[in-house]
Design a protein around this motif. Structure first.
Motif, PDB file in Angstrom:
ATOM      1  N   ARG A  76       0.821  -1.222   0.000  1.00  0.00           N
ATOM      2  CA  ARG A  76       0.000   0.000   0.000  1.00  0.00           C
ATOM      3  C   ARG A  76       0.852   1.268   0.000  1.00  0.00           C
ATOM      4  NH1 ARG A  76      -1.976   4.197  -0.094  1.00  0.00           N
ATOM      5  NH2 ARG A  76      -3.984   4.946   0.702  1.00  0.00           N
ATOM      6  N   TYR A  77       1.908   1.315   0.818  1.00  0.00           N
ATOM      7  CA  TYR A  77       2.671   2.548   1.015  1.00  0.00           C
ATOM      8  C   TYR A  77       4.064   2.523   0.396  1.00  0.00           C
ATOM      9  CZ  TYR A  77      -0.975   3.675   4.381  1.00  0.00           C
ATOM     10  OH  TYR A  77      -2.183   3.936   4.982  1.00  0.00           O
ATOM     11  N   GLY A  78       4.486   1.371  -0.136  1.00  0.00           N
ATOM     12  CA  GLY A  78       5.821   1.278  -0.719  1.00  0.00           C
ATOM     13  C   GLY A  78       6.754   0.483   0.159  1.00  0.00           C
ATOM     14  N   ARG A  79       7.824  -0.046  -0.455  1.00  0.00           N
ATOM     15  CA  ARG A  79       8.754  -0.922   0.253  1.00  0.00           C
ATOM     16  C   ARG A  79       9.652  -0.145   1.217  1.00  0.00           C
ATOM     17  NH1 ARG A  79       5.392  -4.657  -1.392  1.00  0.00           N
ATOM     18  NH2 ARG A  79       5.723  -5.442  -3.503  1.00  0.00           N
ATOM     19  N   ARG A  80      10.133   0.998   0.799  1.00  0.00           N
ATOM     20  CA  ARG A  80      11.127   1.722   1.599  1.00  0.00           C
ATOM     21  C   ARG A  80      10.582   2.104   2.972  1.00  0.00           C
ATOM     22  NH1 ARG A  80      13.937   6.465  -1.661  1.00  0.00           N
ATOM     23  NH2 ARG A  80      15.483   6.189   0.002  1.00  0.00           N
ATOM     24  N   PRO A 198      16.251   1.880  -4.510  1.00  0.00           N
ATOM     25  CA  PRO A 198      15.152   2.612  -5.148  1.00  0.00           C
ATOM     26  C   PRO A 198      13.798   2.008  -4.814  1.00  0.00           C
ATOM     27  CG  PRO A 198      16.232   1.207  -6.740  1.00  0.00           C
ATOM     28  CD  PRO A 198      17.045   1.107  -5.482  1.00  0.00           C
ATOM     29  N   GLU A 199      12.800   2.839  -4.702  1.00  0.00           N
ATOM     30  CA  GLU A 199      11.440   2.382  -4.452  1.00  0.00           C
ATOM     31  C   GLU A 199      10.888   1.703  -5.706  1.00  0.00           C
ATOM     32  OE1 GLU A 199       8.867   0.988  -2.981  1.00  0.00           O
ATOM     33  OE2 GLU A 199       8.942   2.595  -1.501  1.00  0.00           O
ATOM     34  N   THR A 200      10.120   0.628  -5.507  1.00  0.00           N
ATOM     35  CA  THR A 200       9.533  -0.103  -6.634  1.00  0.00           C
ATOM     36  C   THR A 200       8.010  -0.087  -6.610  1.00  0.00           C
ATOM     37  OG1 THR A 200       9.685  -2.164  -5.360  1.00  0.00           O
ATOM     38  CG2 THR A 200      11.523  -1.644  -6.839  1.00  0.00           C
ATOM     39  N   ARG A 201       7.418   0.524  -5.598  1.00  0.00           N
ATOM     40  CA  ARG A 201       5.949   0.564  -5.486  1.00  0.00           C
ATOM     41  C   ARG A 201       5.492   2.000  -5.307  1.00  0.00           C
ATOM     42  NH1 ARG A 201       2.521  -3.425  -6.549  1.00  0.00           N
ATOM     43  NH2 ARG A 201       1.174  -2.723  -4.875  1.00  0.00           N
ATOM     44  N   ARG A 202       4.498   2.384  -6.080  1.00  0.00           N
ATOM     45  CA  ARG A 202       3.909   3.697  -5.920  1.00  0.00           C
ATOM     46  C   ARG A 202       2.793   3.610  -4.872  1.00  0.00           C
ATOM     47  NH1 ARG A 202       4.236   7.706  -9.388  1.00  0.00           N
ATOM     48  NH2 ARG A 202       4.672   6.305 -11.143  1.00  0.00           N
ATOM     49  N   PRO A 203       2.779   4.497  -3.876  1.00  0.00           N
ATOM     50  CA  PRO A 203       1.698   4.456  -2.876  1.00  0.00           C
ATOM     51  C   PRO A 203       0.327   4.510  -3.530  1.00  0.00           C
ATOM     52  CG  PRO A 203       3.423   5.948  -2.180  1.00  0.00           C
ATOM     53  CD  PRO A 203       3.768   5.534  -3.572  1.00  0.00           C
ATOM     54  N   GLN A 204      -0.570   3.665  -3.070  1.00  0.00           N
ATOM     55  CA  GLN A 204      -1.922   3.603  -3.625  1.00  0.00           C
ATOM     56  C   GLN A 204      -2.808   4.651  -2.955  1.00  0.00           C
ATOM     57  OE1 GLN A 204      -3.439  -0.409  -3.500  1.00  0.00           O
ATOM     58  NE2 GLN A 204      -1.445  -1.297  -4.020  1.00  0.00           N
ATOM     59  N   GLN A 205      -3.749   5.154  -3.726  1.00  0.00           N
ATOM     60  CA  GLN A 205      -4.630   6.212  -3.231  1.00  0.00           C
ATOM     61  C   GLN A 205      -5.976   5.691  -2.752  1.00  0.00           C
ATOM     62  OE1 GLN A 205      -3.370   9.261  -2.897  1.00  0.00           O
ATOM     63  NE2 GLN A 205      -1.464   8.402  -3.764  1.00  0.00           N
ATOM     64  N   ASN A 206      -6.274   4.433  -3.054  1.00  0.00           N
ATOM     65  CA  ASN A 206      -7.581   3.906  -2.670  1.00  0.00           C
ATOM     66  C   ASN A 206      -7.666   3.711  -1.166  1.00  0.00           C
ATOM     67  OD1 ASN A 206      -5.609   1.761  -3.454  1.00  0.00           O
ATOM     68  ND2 ASN A 206      -7.130   0.447  -2.484  1.00  0.00           N
TER      69      ASN A 206
END
Length: 405
Positions: A76-80, A198-206
């Motif tokens: 949901r919020y990213g790996r980092r 580097p981050e590989t996931r974009r935070p989701q807005q839902n």
């Protein structure tokens, strides 16, 4: 999109980037397992055997919540955001163990923190390494590279932590403290290094709710239920049998260096697990459960050897059991993570990985359970390991029945 895009050409992100994630996994795994060879020391210092085994198991109280919540939150919020605190949490746990060795409650709290850090690196780190091991974040590497890097980082950390702690506790000054201080320093280095990944996931807005952590559609997949879960039960059951139960049974017969012996068995077990992971990818065959079946066959054999070793209590029987169970552990880890990679979509990867590891870590309760049954009801270890071997054979039968899913 949940997956980030990058304009960097394949291979432009060097190993130093994914190496930070691997370093975090290595250092936290070191801290999680350095306690293991010290079980013999704590028991010889007067702590009851069941109490010490429960201290070993107590860090699952940190592992399981961190796995089940950390994995989905990283989706949901990213790996980092989820992984960067893990080495610092592990460092805090090691410091509590270093300076709280005379207080069981403080040691328990330290173990829980080490477990929480380990849960985060296992769920989040495994997913992050998988994503960093494929385009657009790296070169087009063979399938399973991420799973192999993850399994090897963890196994190398487990082995190094156990070996270092046992040697230091046996022959170095400050036997209750020094190993934990070294791990605290390693965790601090990893905490700095992982910031460059580097981050590989974009935070989701839902909209997202905590209870969504436990809702994993991919868990209903037949292959997950009939192949991944049956093998998830065994990696840490095997490891704990080899380097917790058998060294404890052997301790009264080891007149010199019992702690170092425990460390040696840990290193043998995990070194065999580490080495076999180099060839586990070749054993694995897409579309089949070959790697899973091989791992369970080896583990079943290892449990039968454990029944013999716990009866005759000789150095060579214990060592042979450690070799076999270590090999089973190594293939099991790679096979399980490869199954998860095949089943999960990007939005389920961390959550499904978390469920796999959460199931696996139930195996750390086996030493405490066997100790309780032995002390309370007089059940012999050879008999109990025979029953465990039958359970492993049952899982093997289930996997073979679903060999091609």
């Amino acid at each position: 999109m949940a997956q980030l895009a990058t304009t960097a050409p394949p291979g432009s992100i060097s190993w130093s980037r994914w190496g930070g994630v691997a370093a975090a996994m290595f250092s936290v795994a070191w801290g999680g397992n350095e306690f293991t060879p010290l079980l013999v020391m704590y028991k010889s210092n007067g702590l009851a055997a069941t109490t010490v085994d429960l201290l070993l198991f107590s860090y699952t109280l940190g592992i399981v919540p961190a796995l089940l919540i950390g994995g989905p939150m990283s989706d949901r919020y990213g790996r980092r955001m989820l992984l960067r605190p893990a080495p610092l949490i592990g460092m805090t746990g090691s410091l509590m163990l270093a300076f709280g060795h005379e207080a069981v409650l403080l040691m328990s709290a330290g173990r829980v923190l080490c477990g929480a850090a380990l849960g985060l690196v296992m769920a989040v780190g495994s997913s992050w390494l998988k994503e960093l091991s494929q385009p657009p974040y790296g070169p087009n590497l063979p399938a399973g590279t991420g799973a192999r890097r993850s399994a090897m980082s963890l196994t190398a950390g487990f082995a190094s932590g156990a070996g270092c702690a046992g040697v230091l506790a046996e022959w170095a000054p400050w036997p209750n403290t020094l190993a934990y201080l070294i791990n605290a320093g390693l965790c601090l280095i990893a905490a700095v290094w992982v910031r460059y990944a580097p981050e590989t996931r974009r935070p989701q807005q839902n909209h997202w709710r905590l209870r969504d952590c436990l809702w994993i559609p991919a868990a209903a997949h037949r292959r997950f239920r009939t192949v991944a879960i049956p093998i998830a039960l065994w990696p840490f059951t095997s490891a704990a049998t080899a380097y917790v139960v058998l060294p404890s049974l052997m301790a009264p017969r080891m007149r010199t260096a019992p702690i170092a012996f425990s460390a040696m068995v840990s290193v043998i077990t995990l070194s065999c697990g580490f080495a076999i992971q180099f060839v586990a990818r070749r054993i694995d065959k897409p579309g089949t459960a070959r790697a899973a079946a091989v791992s369970l066959a080896i583990i079943t054999s290892g449990m039968l050897l454990a029944a013999v070793a716990s009866d005759i209590l000789t150095l060579w029987a214990t060592t042979a059991t450690a070799v076999v169970l270590g090999a089973g552990y190594g293939i099991d880890m790679v096979a399980g993570l490869r199954e998860i990679e095949r089943i999960a979509n990007p939005d389920d990867l961390a959550r499904l990985t978390a469920m796999f590891y959460s199931t696996g870590y139930l195996g750390l309760g086996v030493p405490a359970l066997l100790s309780f049954l032995h002390q309370s009801f007089g059940v012999g270890y050879p008999v109990m390991f025979g029953v465990v071997a039958l359970a492993a054979a049952g899982c093997l039968t289930l996997v073979l029945r679903n060999y091609r899913v």
